[in-house]
Design an enzyme around this catalytic site. Sequence first.
Site, mmCIF file in Angstrom:
data_model
loop_
_atom_site.group_PDB
_atom_site.id
_atom_site.type_symbol
_atom_site.label_atom_id
_atom_site.label_comp_id
_atom_site.label_asym_id
_atom_site.label_seq_id
_atom_site.Cartn_x
_atom_site.Cartn_y
_atom_site.Cartn_z
ATOM 1 N N TYR A 1 -2.605 -0.597 9.955
ATOM 2 C CA TYR A 1 -2.756 -1.293 8.670
ATOM 3 C C TYR A 1 -1.461 -1.194 7.857
ATOM 4 C CZ TYR A 1 -3.886 -1.839 3.757
ATOM 5 O OH TYR A 1 -3.848 -2.215 2.431
ATOM 6 N N THR B 1 0.810 -1.222 0.000
ATOM 7 C CA THR B 1 0.000 0.000 0.000
ATOM 8 C C THR B 1 0.840 1.267 0.000
ATOM 9 O OG1 THR B 1 -1.516 1.300 1.368
ATOM 10 C CG2 THR B 1 -0.132 -0.232 2.534
#
Length: 324
Positions: free
Chosen positions: A141, A117
């Site tokens: 995350y 990400t």
Amino acid sequence: MSILVTGGAGYIGSHFVKTLKKNNFDVVVFDNLSRGHIESIPKDVAFENVDLLDYSALLQNLKKYKIDAVVHFAAFAFVGESVSDPKLYYINNVIGSINLLNALTRSGINKIVFSSTCSLYGNPLKVPISEDESIKPINPYAKTKHIIENVMSDFDTAYGLKYVALRYFNAAGCDFDGLIGESHQPEPHLIPIVISAALGKREGVSIYGADYPTPDGTCVRDYVHVYDLADAHLKALEYLNSGAKSDVFNLGTGDGNSVKEIIHAVEKISGKEIKSTTIERREGDPAILVADNKKAKEVLGWSPKYNLEDVIKSAWKWHNSQKY
Ligand code: UDP
């Protein structure tokens, strides 16, 4: 060639499975269906209900198939939830991925493409963001994704695991046939939220801050079509098959759109007026996240084909077909 897709029932995974089938690959999906949708997996694809946290089930199921490479999507992916309940993320994303890597090493499988990400870069110092930007994850995350990138690097050094980590910007859009799409409960992502407002399924849209240092004051993101992402995974598999070294790549279009631009684009395509209210900023939102995608273009030969109109039109078509 036979590819294992973990999380193949999820949003990006299911679009990738469809892409693999179109390109005549043999596909096996492992998914625990905790957040995925079984109906998103084509009937002719081998499916195993496997939880990556169950190491022995994972090994057993791996033994059933002859797998050449793995594409690993299975993970939780909501930033806000990772802040309020980090244990979910460290257990599922970190322990699950380490189990998978361990099982691959034991099964003699040494190629993996990993969903990473752009949130690894935190608040970037330079935009567009290249892979040289410093890594400063600011939520659990992103930290889980960073941990696994590091674990893969150590597994490469020690056991010869070859990996490609693909650092996605904002995955968006749906299948052009309107058959599979983006469906999360609850939905945190901007485009599905704006579309559901256009469909009259919610009152309107809350804009999280209009005082950012951007042209219209709202946050700018790089929305990349899920089929462009799928295509990059195919290119990453080809890259690994050619014997190339492990590496990381940013995947975005290189263009940014603001929250207000997204609302206007949905208004234009749907023909509906959308109510919006500006509220306070959402914690942890950088002003601008736009990819420098030069490396993926040059090394993987990847180039995004779809623009914002394709993203919104495909998402509009799919959401219109949903009965929720
Ligand atoms: N956003 C917003 N209202 C919403 C949902 C999102 O203003 O109801 C903004 C959010 O602050 C961010 C952008 O839209 O700047 C994209 O958010 P999303 O959650 O879709 O993706 P993220 O960039 O967080 O991965």
